[in-house]
Motif scaffolding. Sequence first.
Motif, PDB file in Angstrom:
ATOM      1  N   GLU A  77       1.176   3.686  -1.679  1.00  0.00           N
ATOM      2  CA  GLU A  77      -0.149   3.187  -1.324  1.00  0.00           C
ATOM      3  C   GLU A  77      -1.270   3.973  -1.997  1.00  0.00           C
ATOM      4  O   GLU A  77      -2.316   3.404  -2.322  1.00  0.00           O
ATOM      5  CB  GLU A  77      -0.327   3.266   0.198  1.00  0.00           C
ATOM      6  N   ASN A 104      -2.714   1.061  -3.812  1.00  0.00           N
ATOM      7  CA  ASN A 104      -3.912   0.465  -3.218  1.00  0.00           C
ATOM      8  C   ASN A 104      -5.159   1.300  -3.501  1.00  0.00           C
ATOM      9  O   ASN A 104      -6.279   0.769  -3.451  1.00  0.00           O
ATOM     10  CB  ASN A 104      -3.752   0.350  -1.701  1.00  0.00           C
ATOM     11  N   THR A 110      -8.256  -1.473  -9.067  1.00  0.00           N
ATOM     12  CA  THR A 110      -7.815  -0.508  -8.061  1.00  0.00           C
ATOM     13  C   THR A 110      -8.973   0.423  -7.709  1.00  0.00           C
ATOM     14  O   THR A 110      -9.595   1.009  -8.608  1.00  0.00           O
ATOM     15  CB  THR A 110      -6.643   0.342  -8.594  1.00  0.00           C
ATOM     16  N   VAL A 154      -9.332  -0.169   1.346  1.00  0.00           N
ATOM     17  CA  VAL A 154      -8.055  -0.882   1.394  1.00  0.00           C
ATOM     18  C   VAL A 154      -8.105  -1.892   2.529  1.00  0.00           C
ATOM     19  O   VAL A 154      -8.113  -1.495   3.704  1.00  0.00           O
ATOM     20  CB  VAL A 154      -6.867   0.081   1.587  1.00  0.00           C
ATOM     21  N   GLN A 190      -3.580  -5.382   3.119  1.00  0.00           N
ATOM     22  CA  GLN A 190      -2.859  -4.708   2.040  1.00  0.00           C
ATOM     23  C   GLN A 190      -2.067  -3.512   2.533  1.00  0.00           C
ATOM     24  O   GLN A 190      -1.281  -2.939   1.802  1.00  0.00           O
ATOM     25  CB  GLN A 190      -3.833  -4.228   0.959  1.00  0.00           C
TER      26      GLN A 190
END
Length: 579
Positions: free
Chosen positions: A450, A494, A525, A568, A572
């Motif tokens: 992540e 993420n 990103t 985030v 997600q």
Amino acid sequence: MSDVALTGANIQKTVLDAASDALGLAILVCDKNDEIVFASRHLLQFYPISASLLQPGTRIRDFLGAVFDSGVRNGTVPERSRRRSNRDEWISEHISFHWRERYETIERIGRQRWISVRKRRISSGLCFVAISDISDQKKREEQIQTDLERVELTEGILDSMPNPMCVKDRNLNYIAVNKAFCAIHGMTAEAILGRSVWDLLEPEFAEKFERSDRAVLETGVSYSLPEQLVRADGEDLWVVTHKYRVGEAGKHLVVTCMSDVTDVVVGNDDSENAPSRKVGFKVKDYDLFEPGQNCYDPFRALDMQHLVEPGPILDAMPQPLRHVLVATSDPNLEQRILSKLREWQFDAGAISNLSELAQMRKAVASAGLSVDLLLIDAGMKDAKDIAAGWETLPSLLLPTDWTEAQLHTDILRIGEIAAEATEVMPLVPEDWDIVVAPEMPLERSHSDVEVVVAEDNEINQFVFAQILEGLGISYRIAANGEEAVTLWQQCKPNLILMDVAMPVMNGFDAARAIREAEKSSGTRTPIIAVTAQALDIDIERSLAAGMDDHITKPISPDMIEAVYRAFVPEKQERPAVQA
């Protein structure tokens, strides 16, 4: 003169002469009428007076008057004595000294001459005076005092220097260090002095430094080397180390000076909109700097205020092994295992005996941290005692014929068992068998990562790891900007937490590389800049490089949680899997 004969009848002149010669003293004896009974010829070595004044029957007043007139007398300097002293007062004062029962003093009778004067008055009225020359002793004392003052001055100058400095003797033991050098090791000067580099550093670096020290000591050729050090507080220090030989033949010393160039290495500004004023120089090749001493101990230096555990934002999933403690009394084996564990992305520390195990246990408990595996060297004398010293910790015995591949496999298998176990694993089977799963755990997919953390400082890497694990967020750590770009390509995280000052490729360049690559993929990103200080110039450069926001060190769990929630979306968020 008859009185003198009666009073001194029991004094043997030959005995006093012999005693004066044997002891190197000038002896004077006078009676209760203040007349000389005996005076040795050695008095003439101190006072340039007529020898007739040493004859028995001479009044002490006349003797002292002649001494005063000579200009060389107790407590005076010849050139100035006549202007500063009154003759009658000086004679009266010294006669009064003769009538004291006991009197001792050290007096100066010239610019470079000192005498010790001892006087005794006995019940019969006789007064004995012994005078000895102590000029050499006083000169030595003055020289020692001067040397001490010089040493204090030198130490004061060294301590005020911002660059680390040390001095070693012919045995390459430390005999002088300044405060900046002590700060690198996190030790006091008293703890360093008298020790060698082998007592302070890992064997690999100790051997390297001793070779260069010995070469400088034997050849007299100075030595210079750019190095990247890790201080005891975990901060990086970029220096150019210089070594010189000083002193006389047979008494040579090695002086080491470390010129701090950290500001030059990391304090640069190469953005397009940067002001014309130079703030540093861009280092193009970090390979110029060799790895130097690593004085950082993560278990000792970790700042626990950064590890306050808040409630996780996600339900934590069982985690595989992450923190490994190595028990071995072999420094070479310790260095080899720790290096390999860190290469495999484990957080690793080491102990060498039961006492250190107890200290580590207290430190870990008080900090609320966890150690997942105790890796024990089978060759240790007290291996089983160490294994039994931590009742709740899974242990793995390291055989003498261990291999890297087998060690990695065993750790991963025990991690799988620990993640799936419903109760505490037995610490050490009585037969020392290693408990392993029947199969290796499956490799997780890159999509499970992540957050990618780009951070070159080991202590900050450890802090990031503890916080993200506490929040239940999976992560990978990159040691420089180039690795961060690679991990972004592989893991598609993420969020990216990007330190702006790193070797090889800094955070600004890494962010630009990612944004350039995203143009063809159509994705974006979030990248968060991590800076040491909230400087406007760093914030502006971060935004110009394509970063979305910034946070400042020291980081905290609340800070990371807030950034993660802000950038985030909840949809997600993935099940937490530790990298």
